[in-house]
Enzyme design. Structure first.
Site, short mmCIF file in Angstrom:
data_model
loop_
_atom_site.label_atom_id
_atom_site.label_comp_id
_atom_site.label_asym_id
_atom_site.label_seq_id
_atom_site.Cartn_x
_atom_site.Cartn_y
_atom_site.Cartn_z
N HIS A 47 -11.41 1.52 4.09
CA HIS A 47 -10.37 0.58 3.65
C HIS A 47 -11.01 -0.48 2.76
O HIS A 47 -12.14 -0.92 2.99
CB HIS A 47 -9.72 -0.08 4.86
CG HIS A 47 -8.61 -1.01 4.51
ND1 HIS A 47 -7.47 -0.61 3.84
CD2 HIS A 47 -8.45 -2.35 4.73
CE1 HIS A 47 -6.67 -1.65 3.66
NE2 HIS A 47 -7.25 -2.70 4.20
N ASP A 54 -5.58 -8.42 1.59
CA ASP A 54 -5.62 -7.15 2.33
C ASP A 54 -4.27 -6.47 2.17
O ASP A 54 -3.37 -6.65 3.00
CB ASP A 54 -5.94 -7.43 3.80
CG ASP A 54 -6.13 -6.16 4.61
OD1 ASP A 54 -5.96 -5.07 4.05
OD2 ASP A 54 -6.44 -6.26 5.82
N ASN A 112 0.86 -1.19 0.00
CA ASN A 112 0.00 0.00 0.00
C ASN A 112 0.89 1.24 0.00
O ASN A 112 1.74 1.39 0.87
CB ASN A 112 -0.91 0.00 1.23
CG ASN A 112 -2.01 1.04 1.14
OD1 ASN A 112 -1.83 2.13 0.60
ND2 ASN A 112 -3.18 0.70 1.66
N CYS A 156 -5.29 0.94 -1.33
CA CYS A 156 -5.92 -0.35 -1.04
C CYS A 156 -7.00 -0.68 -2.07
O CYS A 156 -7.19 -1.84 -2.43
CB CYS A 156 -6.51 -0.36 0.37
SG CYS A 156 -7.64 1.01 0.71
#
Length: 544
Positions: free
Chosen positions: A521, A538, A276, A281
Protein backbone atom coordinates in the site's frame (compact mmCIF):
# COMPACT_ATOMS: atom_id res chain seq x y z
CA UNK A 1 -16.74 27.34 -1.73
CA UNK A 2 -18.81 26.60 -4.80
CA UNK A 3 -17.38 24.47 -7.55
CA UNK A 4 -16.35 26.45 -10.58
CA UNK A 5 -17.80 25.55 -14.00
CA UNK A 6 -15.23 23.73 -16.10
CA UNK A 7 -15.27 26.35 -18.86
CA UNK A 8 -14.23 29.05 -16.40
CA UNK A 9 -12.11 27.31 -13.79
CA UNK A 10 -8.65 27.48 -15.46
CA UNK A 11 -8.66 31.29 -15.42
CA UNK A 12 -10.01 31.45 -11.89
CA UNK A 13 -7.54 28.79 -10.77
CA UNK A 14 -4.66 30.85 -12.12
CA UNK A 15 -5.86 33.91 -10.24
CA UNK A 16 -5.90 31.84 -7.06
CA UNK A 17 -2.51 30.31 -7.82
CA UNK A 18 -1.00 33.75 -8.39
CA UNK A 19 -2.01 34.55 -4.81
CA UNK A 20 -0.67 31.26 -3.44
CA UNK A 21 2.61 30.92 -5.31
CA UNK A 22 5.77 32.20 -3.74
CA UNK A 23 7.98 33.34 -6.54
CA UNK A 24 11.63 34.17 -6.58
CA UNK A 25 14.30 33.44 -4.06
CA UNK A 26 15.71 36.25 -2.06
CA UNK A 27 18.44 36.07 0.48
CA UNK A 28 15.83 35.10 3.07
CA UNK A 29 13.26 33.41 0.85
CA UNK A 30 10.03 31.79 2.02
CA UNK A 31 9.76 28.04 1.71
CA UNK A 32 8.01 27.13 -1.51
CA UNK A 33 4.96 24.90 -1.53
CA UNK A 34 5.95 21.67 -3.26
CA UNK A 35 5.58 17.95 -2.99
CA UNK A 36 7.13 14.72 -4.05
CA UNK A 37 6.53 11.23 -5.26
CA UNK A 38 7.59 7.73 -4.37
CA UNK A 39 6.99 4.93 -1.95
CA UNK A 40 7.79 4.44 1.71
CA UNK A 41 7.57 1.68 4.32
CA UNK A 42 9.81 1.77 7.30
CA UNK A 43 9.35 0.95 10.92
CA UNK A 44 11.94 3.11 12.63
CA UNK A 45 12.31 5.92 10.20
CA UNK A 46 11.34 9.48 10.41
CA UNK A 47 10.12 9.66 6.98
CA UNK A 48 8.55 11.27 4.30
CA UNK A 49 7.77 14.28 2.17
CA UNK A 50 9.60 16.35 -0.53
CA UNK A 51 12.23 18.92 -0.18
CA UNK A 52 12.25 22.48 -1.23
CA UNK A 53 15.00 24.98 -1.38
CA UNK A 54 15.13 28.40 -0.04
CA UNK A 55 17.06 30.70 -2.27
CA UNK A 56 16.05 32.67 -5.29
CA UNK A 57 14.70 29.87 -7.36
CA UNK A 58 12.30 27.12 -6.43
CA UNK A 59 14.05 23.94 -5.33
CA UNK A 60 12.35 20.91 -3.90
CA UNK A 61 13.35 17.33 -3.33
CA UNK A 62 11.05 14.35 -3.44
CA UNK A 63 11.93 11.23 -1.55
CA UNK A 64 10.72 7.70 -2.12
CA UNK A 65 10.90 5.57 0.97
CA UNK A 66 9.68 2.10 1.83
CA UNK A 67 8.70 0.27 5.00
CA UNK A 68 8.42 -3.37 5.99
CA UNK A 69 5.22 -5.18 6.85
CA UNK A 70 4.04 -4.72 10.42
CA UNK A 71 4.95 -7.53 12.78
CA UNK A 72 3.56 -8.06 16.28
CA UNK A 73 5.43 -10.66 18.25
CA UNK A 74 5.24 -9.95 21.95
CA UNK A 75 1.53 -9.48 22.59
CA UNK A 76 -1.75 -11.17 21.78
CA UNK A 77 -5.28 -9.92 21.17
CA UNK A 78 -7.49 -10.37 24.18
CA UNK A 79 -10.26 -11.70 22.00
CA UNK A 80 -8.21 -14.71 20.91
CA UNK A 81 -6.28 -15.45 24.07
CA UNK A 82 -7.09 -18.81 25.73
CA UNK A 83 -5.96 -17.60 29.14
CA UNK A 84 -9.12 -16.07 30.55
CA UNK A 85 -9.45 -17.09 34.22
CA UNK A 86 -12.76 -18.80 33.51
CA UNK A 87 -12.06 -19.91 29.97
CA UNK A 88 -13.56 -18.12 26.96
CA UNK A 89 -12.12 -15.30 24.95
CA UNK A 90 -10.91 -12.39 27.04
CA UNK A 91 -11.00 -8.85 25.74
CA UNK A 92 -13.53 -8.76 22.96
CA UNK A 93 -14.64 -12.35 23.36
CA UNK A 94 -17.12 -14.17 25.55
CA UNK A 95 -17.81 -12.77 29.02
CA UNK A 96 -17.24 -14.99 32.08
CA UNK A 97 -20.32 -16.40 33.80
CA UNK A 98 -22.08 -14.04 36.16
CA UNK A 99 -20.81 -14.21 39.75
CA UNK A 100 -21.87 -12.50 42.94
CA UNK A 101 -20.20 -9.11 42.90
CA UNK A 102 -17.42 -8.74 45.43
CA UNK A 103 -16.59 -5.11 44.72
CA UNK A 104 -17.09 -2.74 41.84
CA UNK A 105 -14.07 -0.60 40.96
CA UNK A 106 -14.81 3.07 40.80
CA UNK A 107 -15.10 4.08 37.14
CA UNK A 108 -15.77 7.71 37.88
CA UNK A 109 -12.12 8.23 38.80
CA UNK A 110 -10.93 7.90 35.20
CA UNK A 111 -9.06 11.06 34.28
CA UNK A 112 -8.46 12.68 30.92
CA UNK A 113 -5.02 14.20 30.85
CA UNK A 114 -5.60 16.22 27.68
CA UNK A 115 -8.51 18.53 27.04
CA UNK A 116 -11.35 17.08 25.03
CA UNK A 117 -10.73 17.14 21.29
CA UNK A 118 -12.28 14.14 19.63
CA UNK A 119 -10.34 14.49 16.37
CA UNK A 120 -6.90 14.68 18.01
CA UNK A 121 -4.24 12.20 16.96
CA UNK A 122 -3.08 11.24 20.46
CA UNK A 123 -4.13 11.34 24.08
CA UNK A 124 -3.19 10.07 27.51
CA UNK A 125 -5.86 8.79 29.89
CA UNK A 126 -5.92 6.83 33.16
CA UNK A 127 -8.19 4.39 34.94
CA UNK A 128 -8.16 3.89 38.72
CA UNK A 129 -9.34 0.43 39.77
CA UNK A 130 -10.53 0.23 43.39
CA UNK A 131 -10.81 -3.00 45.40
CA UNK A 132 -8.35 -4.58 43.02
CA UNK A 133 -7.67 -7.67 45.14
CA UNK A 134 -11.35 -8.66 44.74
CA UNK A 135 -11.50 -8.09 41.00
CA UNK A 136 -13.00 -11.14 39.27
CA UNK A 137 -14.47 -9.77 36.05
CA UNK A 138 -13.62 -7.61 33.07
CA UNK A 139 -13.86 -3.85 33.57
CA UNK A 140 -13.82 -1.00 31.05
CA UNK A 141 -12.87 2.59 31.67
CA UNK A 142 -14.93 5.52 30.40
CA UNK A 143 -14.22 6.49 26.79
CA UNK A 144 -11.40 8.74 25.66
CA UNK A 145 -11.88 10.02 22.11
CA UNK A 146 -9.00 9.99 19.65
CA UNK A 147 -9.54 10.35 15.88
CA UNK A 148 -13.28 10.54 16.66
CA UNK A 149 -13.28 6.97 17.97
CA UNK A 150 -13.89 5.87 21.59
CA UNK A 151 -10.89 4.25 23.29
CA UNK A 152 -11.13 2.42 26.62
CA UNK A 153 -8.80 0.70 29.04
CA UNK A 154 -9.81 -2.93 29.57
CA UNK A 155 -8.61 -4.73 32.70
CA UNK A 156 -9.31 -8.27 33.92
CA UNK A 157 -7.76 -11.16 35.85
CA UNK A 158 -6.29 -13.86 33.60
CA UNK A 159 -5.46 -17.46 34.46
CA UNK A 160 -1.91 -18.58 33.71
CA UNK A 161 -1.25 -21.74 31.78
CA UNK A 162 -1.67 -24.91 33.84
CA UNK A 163 -3.84 -23.25 36.46
CA UNK A 164 -7.23 -24.74 37.26
CA UNK A 165 -8.55 -22.52 40.05
CA UNK A 166 -7.90 -18.77 40.28
CA UNK A 167 -5.53 -17.67 43.06
CA UNK A 168 -2.78 -15.10 43.50
CA UNK A 169 -0.13 -17.56 42.33
CA UNK A 170 -1.61 -18.52 38.98
CA UNK A 171 -3.39 -15.32 37.98
CA UNK A 172 -2.09 -12.39 35.98
CA UNK A 173 -3.21 -8.87 35.26
CA UNK A 174 -4.77 -8.67 31.81
CA UNK A 175 -4.34 -5.14 30.41
CA UNK A 176 -5.75 -4.18 26.99
CA UNK A 177 -6.65 -1.15 24.93
CA UNK A 178 -10.05 -1.24 23.25
CA UNK A 179 -11.02 0.83 20.20
CA UNK A 180 -14.55 1.47 18.95
CA UNK A 181 -15.82 -1.53 20.87
CA UNK A 182 -19.52 -0.99 20.22
CA UNK A 183 -19.22 -0.70 16.43
CA UNK A 184 -19.86 -4.08 14.77
CA UNK A 185 -19.35 -2.83 11.21
CA UNK A 186 -16.74 -4.98 9.43
CA UNK A 187 -15.46 -2.07 7.30
CA UNK A 188 -13.70 0.18 9.79
CA UNK A 189 -9.99 0.05 10.68
CA UNK A 190 -7.66 2.22 12.72
CA UNK A 191 -3.92 1.73 13.15
CA UNK A 192 -2.41 2.88 16.43
CA UNK A 193 0.57 2.56 18.73
CA UNK A 194 0.18 2.83 22.48
CA UNK A 195 2.10 2.70 25.73
CA UNK A 196 0.30 0.70 28.44
CA UNK A 197 1.53 1.52 31.95
CA UNK A 198 0.78 0.68 35.57
CA UNK A 199 1.58 3.47 38.02
CA UNK A 200 4.14 2.94 40.78
CA UNK A 201 3.21 4.75 43.99
CA UNK A 202 6.75 4.70 45.38
CA UNK A 203 8.62 8.01 45.07
CA UNK A 204 11.16 8.12 42.24
CA UNK A 205 9.98 4.78 40.86
CA UNK A 206 9.07 4.53 37.17
CA UNK A 207 5.83 2.89 36.03
CA UNK A 208 5.98 -0.46 34.27
CA UNK A 209 5.32 0.25 30.59
CA UNK A 210 4.82 -2.00 27.59
CA UNK A 211 4.21 -0.92 24.01
CA UNK A 212 1.75 -2.19 21.39
CA UNK A 213 1.17 -1.53 17.67
CA UNK A 214 -1.99 -2.82 16.07
CA UNK A 215 -4.56 -2.28 13.33
CA UNK A 216 -7.86 -2.29 15.22
CA UNK A 217 -11.01 -3.52 13.51
CA UNK A 218 -14.33 -5.09 14.51
CA UNK A 219 -12.99 -8.61 15.15
CA UNK A 220 -9.82 -7.38 16.91
CA UNK A 221 -11.04 -4.24 18.60
CA UNK A 222 -8.87 -4.76 21.69
CA UNK A 223 -5.14 -5.42 21.90
CA UNK A 224 -2.71 -5.72 24.73
CA UNK A 225 -1.29 -8.24 27.16
CA UNK A 226 -2.94 -11.28 28.69
CA UNK A 227 -0.15 -11.34 31.27
CA UNK A 228 0.91 -7.76 31.74
CA UNK A 229 2.12 -8.53 35.28
CA UNK A 230 1.67 -11.39 37.72
CA UNK A 231 -1.19 -10.95 40.18
CA UNK A 232 1.10 -11.54 43.15
CA UNK A 233 3.50 -8.80 42.00
CA UNK A 234 0.64 -6.33 41.71
CA UNK A 235 -0.57 -7.19 45.22
CA UNK A 236 2.93 -7.03 46.74
CA UNK A 237 3.05 -3.69 48.62
CA UNK A 238 6.86 -3.72 48.50
CA UNK A 239 6.77 -3.37 44.70
CA UNK A 240 4.67 -0.21 44.91
CA UNK A 241 2.01 -0.87 42.27
CA UNK A 242 -0.93 -0.95 44.69
CA UNK A 243 -2.03 1.48 47.36
CA UNK A 244 -5.16 1.21 49.49
CA UNK A 245 -6.14 -1.80 47.35
CA UNK A 246 -6.22 0.38 44.22
CA UNK A 247 -4.10 0.47 41.05
CA UNK A 248 -3.83 3.16 38.39
CA UNK A 249 -3.51 2.16 34.75
CA UNK A 250 -2.48 4.64 32.06
CA UNK A 251 -2.53 4.56 28.27
CA UNK A 252 -0.88 6.94 25.84
CA UNK A 253 -2.28 6.23 22.37
CA UNK A 254 -1.23 7.67 19.00
CA UNK A 255 -3.68 6.79 16.23
CA UNK A 256 -3.83 7.31 12.50
CA UNK A 257 -7.01 8.58 10.88
CA UNK A 258 -9.54 5.73 10.63
CA UNK A 259 -10.93 4.15 7.49
CA UNK A 260 -14.49 2.93 7.04
CA UNK A 261 -16.02 5.49 9.38
CA UNK A 262 -16.85 9.11 8.72
CA UNK A 263 -13.76 11.33 8.74
CA UNK A 264 -14.03 14.94 7.55
CA UNK A 265 -10.58 15.46 6.01
CA UNK A 266 -11.46 18.96 4.81
CA UNK A 267 -12.56 20.03 8.29
CA UNK A 268 -9.53 18.66 10.10
CA UNK A 269 -6.78 19.43 7.57
CA UNK A 270 -8.15 21.77 4.90
CA UNK A 271 -7.49 19.15 2.18
CA UNK A 272 -9.35 16.22 0.64
CA UNK A 273 -8.21 12.80 -0.52
CA UNK A 274 -8.65 10.69 -3.64
CA UNK A 275 -10.86 7.62 -3.92
CA UNK A 276 -9.13 4.28 -4.44
CA UNK A 277 -10.46 2.36 -7.44
CA UNK A 278 -9.05 -0.93 -6.22
CA UNK A 279 -5.27 -0.65 -6.44
CA UNK A 280 -4.71 3.01 -7.32
CA UNK A 281 -3.12 4.09 -4.02
CA UNK A 282 0.21 4.57 -5.82
CA UNK A 283 -1.45 6.91 -8.35
CA UNK A 284 -3.35 8.81 -5.64
CA UNK A 285 -0.14 9.43 -3.68
CA UNK A 286 1.66 10.67 -6.77
CA UNK A 287 -1.24 12.92 -7.86
CA UNK A 288 -1.30 14.57 -4.45
CA UNK A 289 2.40 15.38 -4.65
CA UNK A 290 2.01 16.80 -8.14
CA UNK A 291 -1.03 18.82 -7.05
CA UNK A 292 0.98 20.48 -4.29
CA UNK A 293 3.75 21.36 -6.73
CA UNK A 294 2.21 24.76 -7.31
CA UNK A 295 4.14 25.74 -10.43
CA UNK A 296 3.07 22.51 -12.10
CA UNK A 297 -0.53 22.91 -10.96
CA UNK A 298 -0.67 26.40 -12.43
CA UNK A 299 0.69 25.10 -15.74
CA UNK A 300 -1.88 22.27 -15.76
CA UNK A 301 -4.70 24.80 -15.34
CA UNK A 302 -3.35 26.82 -18.29
CA UNK A 303 -3.23 23.90 -20.74
CA UNK A 304 -5.64 24.48 -23.67
CA UNK A 305 -8.30 21.76 -23.42
CA UNK A 306 -11.41 23.47 -24.85
CA UNK A 307 -11.47 21.29 -27.97
CA UNK A 308 -10.37 18.05 -26.28
CA UNK A 309 -12.41 14.86 -26.20
CA UNK A 310 -13.44 14.64 -22.56
CA UNK A 311 -13.14 10.83 -22.56
CA UNK A 312 -9.64 10.72 -24.03
CA UNK A 313 -7.86 13.88 -22.85
CA UNK A 314 -5.41 13.25 -20.01
CA UNK A 315 -4.87 17.01 -19.67
CA UNK A 316 -8.58 17.78 -19.23
CA UNK A 317 -9.06 14.89 -16.79
CA UNK A 318 -6.10 16.06 -14.71
CA UNK A 319 -7.48 19.62 -14.70
CA UNK A 320 -10.75 18.25 -13.31
CA UNK A 321 -8.96 16.27 -10.58
CA UNK A 322 -6.86 19.28 -9.52
CA UNK A 323 -9.91 21.58 -9.57
CA UNK A 324 -11.88 19.22 -7.34
CA UNK A 325 -8.93 18.73 -4.98
CA UNK A 326 -8.86 22.50 -4.57
CA UNK A 327 -12.58 23.13 -4.11
CA UNK A 328 -14.36 19.90 -3.15
CA UNK A 329 -15.31 19.04 0.42
CA UNK A 330 -15.37 15.30 -0.25
CA UNK A 331 -12.90 12.72 -1.63
CA UNK A 332 -12.30 13.10 -5.35
CA UNK A 333 -12.82 10.37 -7.93
CA UNK A 334 -10.23 9.51 -10.60
CA UNK A 335 -12.18 7.23 -12.96
CA UNK A 336 -12.27 9.83 -15.75
CA UNK A 337 -8.51 10.23 -15.43
CA UNK A 338 -7.76 6.51 -15.64
CA UNK A 339 -10.24 6.21 -18.52
CA UNK A 340 -8.29 8.90 -20.38
CA UNK A 341 -5.19 6.68 -20.00
CA UNK A 342 -7.03 4.02 -21.98
CA UNK A 343 -7.21 1.76 -18.95
CA UNK A 344 -9.83 -0.92 -18.64
CA UNK A 345 -11.46 -1.60 -15.27
CA UNK A 346 -8.98 -4.40 -14.57
CA UNK A 347 -6.06 -1.97 -14.86
CA UNK A 348 -7.35 -0.11 -11.82
CA UNK A 349 -6.97 -3.29 -9.77
CA UNK A 350 -3.35 -3.78 -10.78
CA UNK A 351 -0.60 -1.91 -8.95
CA UNK A 352 1.75 -0.22 -11.41
CA UNK A 353 5.30 1.02 -10.84
CA UNK A 354 5.01 4.52 -9.40
CA UNK A 355 8.26 5.75 -10.93
CA UNK A 356 7.25 4.57 -14.39
CA UNK A 357 3.77 6.06 -13.96
CA UNK A 358 5.28 9.46 -13.11
CA UNK A 359 7.44 9.48 -16.21
CA UNK A 360 4.54 8.49 -18.49
CA UNK A 361 2.29 11.16 -16.98
CA UNK A 362 4.92 13.90 -17.28
CA UNK A 363 5.59 12.87 -20.89
CA UNK A 364 1.89 13.25 -21.71
CA UNK A 365 1.79 16.69 -20.08
CA UNK A 366 4.96 17.78 -21.84
CA UNK A 367 3.50 16.71 -25.21
CA UNK A 368 0.30 18.64 -24.47
CA UNK A 369 2.26 21.80 -23.65
CA UNK A 370 4.30 21.79 -26.86
CA UNK A 371 3.54 24.68 -29.18
CA UNK A 372 1.97 26.72 -26.35
CA UNK A 373 3.27 29.31 -23.93
CA UNK A 374 3.76 26.44 -21.46
CA UNK A 375 6.31 24.59 -23.58
CA UNK A 376 9.35 23.63 -21.56
CA UNK A 377 7.57 23.80 -18.18
CA UNK A 378 8.14 20.12 -17.32
CA UNK A 379 11.91 20.06 -17.98
CA UNK A 380 12.35 23.44 -16.27
CA UNK A 381 10.81 22.00 -13.10
CA UNK A 382 12.06 18.42 -13.03
CA UNK A 383 15.03 17.99 -15.38
CA UNK A 384 18.62 17.89 -14.16
CA UNK A 385 21.85 17.07 -15.96
CA UNK A 386 24.77 14.80 -15.17
CA UNK A 387 28.05 14.07 -16.92
CA UNK A 388 29.18 10.47 -17.43
CA UNK A 389 32.93 10.38 -17.89
CA UNK A 390 35.89 8.06 -18.40
CA UNK A 391 39.25 9.61 -17.60
CA UNK A 392 42.53 7.85 -18.45
CA UNK A 393 45.14 7.79 -15.70
CA UNK A 394 48.34 7.77 -17.77
CA UNK A 395 47.43 9.77 -20.88
CA UNK A 396 45.56 13.00 -21.48
CA UNK A 397 42.31 11.51 -22.67
CA UNK A 398 38.78 11.95 -21.28
CA UNK A 399 35.45 10.86 -22.73
CA UNK A 400 32.33 12.62 -21.47
CA UNK A 401 28.63 12.45 -22.22
CA UNK A 402 25.92 14.77 -20.86
CA UNK A 403 22.69 13.05 -19.84
CA UNK A 404 19.42 14.40 -18.48
CA UNK A 405 17.44 12.94 -15.59
CA UNK A 406 14.02 13.44 -14.00
CA UNK A 407 14.82 11.48 -10.84
CA UNK A 408 17.86 10.01 -9.12
CA UNK A 409 17.84 6.36 -8.07
CA UNK A 410 19.88 5.97 -4.89
CA UNK A 411 21.27 2.67 -3.67
CA UNK A 412 20.38 2.14 0.01
CA UNK A 413 21.74 -1.39 0.51
CA UNK A 414 24.53 -1.16 3.10
CA UNK A 415 24.12 2.63 3.34
CA UNK A 416 23.25 4.42 6.56
CA UNK A 417 21.97 7.73 5.21
CA UNK A 418 21.40 9.90 2.18
CA UNK A 419 24.95 11.29 2.21
CA UNK A 420 26.43 7.80 1.90
CA UNK A 421 24.05 7.03 -0.97
CA UNK A 422 25.05 10.18 -2.87
CA UNK A 423 28.75 9.45 -2.32
CA UNK A 424 28.18 5.95 -3.64
CA UNK A 425 26.39 7.40 -6.69
CA UNK A 426 29.35 9.58 -7.71
CA UNK A 427 32.03 7.09 -6.65
CA UNK A 428 34.50 6.21 -9.43
CA UNK A 429 35.12 2.76 -10.83
CA UNK A 430 38.65 1.78 -11.85
CA UNK A 431 39.09 0.17 -15.25
CA UNK A 432 42.27 -1.91 -15.23
CA UNK A 433 43.75 -5.34 -15.96
CA UNK A 434 41.38 -7.20 -18.29
CA UNK A 435 38.88 -4.35 -18.04
CA UNK A 436 41.06 -1.54 -19.41
CA UNK A 437 39.47 1.21 -21.45
CA UNK A 438 39.99 1.38 -25.20
CA UNK A 439 41.15 4.99 -25.69
CA UNK A 440 41.41 4.83 -29.48
CA UNK A 441 44.86 5.88 -30.69
CA UNK A 442 46.13 5.56 -27.12
CA UNK A 443 45.20 1.89 -26.99
CA UNK A 444 44.04 0.12 -23.84
CA UNK A 445 44.46 2.36 -20.81
CA UNK A 446 43.83 2.29 -17.10
CA UNK A 447 41.03 4.74 -16.41
CA UNK A 448 38.45 5.96 -13.93
CA UNK A 449 34.77 5.81 -14.78
CA UNK A 450 32.07 7.79 -12.99
CA UNK A 451 29.34 10.42 -13.05
CA UNK A 452 29.19 13.96 -11.71
CA UNK A 453 26.15 16.25 -11.58
CA UNK A 454 26.13 19.27 -13.86
CA UNK A 455 22.89 20.79 -12.57
CA UNK A 456 20.04 19.89 -10.23
CA UNK A 457 16.41 20.74 -11.04
CA UNK A 458 14.17 22.99 -8.94
CA UNK A 459 12.09 19.92 -7.99
CA UNK A 460 14.34 16.99 -7.17
CA UNK A 461 12.89 13.47 -7.07
CA UNK A 462 14.94 10.87 -5.20
CA UNK A 463 14.03 7.22 -5.58
CA UNK A 464 15.36 4.95 -2.83
CA UNK A 465 16.11 1.56 -4.37
CA UNK A 466 14.56 -0.69 -1.75
CA UNK A 467 13.55 -3.21 -4.40
CA UNK A 468 16.49 -4.91 -6.09
CA UNK A 469 17.09 -8.10 -8.03
CA UNK A 470 18.46 -11.05 -6.07
CA UNK A 471 20.36 -13.46 -8.39
CA UNK A 472 20.23 -16.22 -5.76
CA UNK A 473 16.43 -16.39 -5.70
CA UNK A 474 15.98 -14.94 -9.19
CA UNK A 475 13.40 -12.55 -7.70
CA UNK A 476 13.03 -8.96 -6.68
CA UNK A 477 13.55 -8.49 -2.93
CA UNK A 478 12.83 -5.58 -0.65
CA UNK A 479 15.40 -4.12 1.74
CA UNK A 480 13.82 -2.91 4.98
CA UNK A 481 17.03 -1.61 6.53
CA UNK A 482 16.98 1.65 8.45
CA UNK A 483 17.91 4.60 6.25
CA UNK A 484 18.29 8.18 7.45
CA UNK A 485 17.61 11.38 5.56
CA UNK A 486 17.22 14.94 6.68
CA UNK A 487 14.86 17.88 6.50
CA UNK A 488 17.51 20.01 4.80
CA UNK A 489 20.33 18.91 2.52
CA UNK A 490 22.98 20.66 0.46
CA UNK A 491 24.16 18.97 -2.75
CA UNK A 492 26.78 21.50 -3.88
CA UNK A 493 29.61 19.03 -3.23
CA UNK A 494 28.21 16.69 -5.88
CA UNK A 495 28.24 19.31 -8.65
CA UNK A 496 30.92 19.55 -11.30
CA UNK A 497 30.91 23.33 -10.96
CA UNK A 498 29.03 25.46 -8.43
CA UNK A 499 25.76 26.91 -9.74
CA UNK A 500 24.65 30.50 -9.27
CA UNK A 501 21.98 29.23 -6.90
CA UNK A 502 23.12 26.93 -4.07
CA UNK A 503 21.80 23.38 -4.38
CA UNK A 504 20.04 23.55 -1.02
CA UNK A 505 16.86 21.54 -0.61
CA UNK A 506 14.14 21.26 2.05
CA UNK A 507 12.19 18.04 2.47
CA UNK A 508 8.61 18.61 1.36
CA UNK A 509 7.01 15.22 0.60
CA UNK A 510 7.74 11.52 0.94
CA UNK A 511 5.87 8.74 -0.76
CA UNK A 512 5.82 5.57 1.30
CA UNK A 513 5.17 1.94 0.41
CA UNK A 514 4.31 -0.67 3.01
CA UNK A 515 4.45 -4.31 2.05
CA UNK A 516 6.81 -6.43 0.00
CA UNK A 517 7.70 -7.06 -3.62
CA UNK A 518 4.43 -8.91 -4.18
CA UNK A 519 2.21 -5.99 -3.21
CA UNK A 520 1.42 -3.45 -0.56
CA UNK A 521 0.00 0.00 0.00
CA UNK A 522 1.16 3.53 -0.82
CA UNK A 523 0.61 6.72 1.16
CA UNK A 524 2.32 10.08 0.97
CA UNK A 525 3.35 12.58 3.64
CA UNK A 526 3.36 16.19 2.48
CA UNK A 527 4.19 19.51 4.09
CA UNK A 528 1.79 21.60 1.94
CA UNK A 529 2.69 25.04 3.27
CA UNK A 530 6.34 24.44 4.06
CA UNK A 531 5.65 25.34 7.69
CA UNK A 532 6.54 22.01 9.26
CA UNK A 533 2.89 20.92 9.56
CA UNK A 534 2.78 17.58 7.80
CA UNK A 535 -0.28 15.82 6.45
CA UNK A 536 -0.70 12.15 5.63
CA UNK A 537 -2.60 11.46 2.41
CA UNK A 538 -3.93 7.90 2.50
CA UNK A 539 -6.34 7.61 -0.44
CA UNK A 540 -9.61 9.23 0.66
CA UNK A 541 -8.37 10.01 4.19
CA UNK A 542 -6.18 13.02 4.98
CA UNK A 543 -4.90 13.60 8.51
CA UNK A 544 -2.33 15.62 10.38
Amino acid sequence: MKKTPMDRFPALMNEKMDEDLTKGRTTEPPVEKMDTQDNFECVDMSFLPTRIAQDRQLRSEVLDETLPMEENVDFTPAATSPLHPLGGGGGGGQQPPAQPPIAEPAREDTTMVEEEDHARSEATFTFRVENFSKLNEQLLSPSCYVRNLPWKIMVMPRLTQGGDRPNADNRSLGFFLQCNGENDSPSWTCKATADLSIHNFKPDMEPLTRKITHVFYSKENDWGFSHFMSWSDVLDPEKGYIQDDAIVLEVHVVAEAPHGVFWDSKKYTGYVGLKNQGATCYMNSLLQTLYFTNHLRKAVYKMPTEADDSSKSVALALQRVFQELQFSDKPVGTKKLTKSFGWETLDSFMQHDVQEFLRVLLDKLESKMKGTCLEGTIPRLFEGKMSSYIKCKNVEYTSTRIETFYDIQLNIKGKKNIDESFKDYVATETLDDDNKYDAGEHGLQEAEKGVIFVSFPPVLHLHLMRFQYDPVTDNSVKFNDRFEFYEHISLDSYLQEPEDTPADYTLHAVLVHSGDNHGGHYVVYINPLGDGKWCKFDDDVVSR
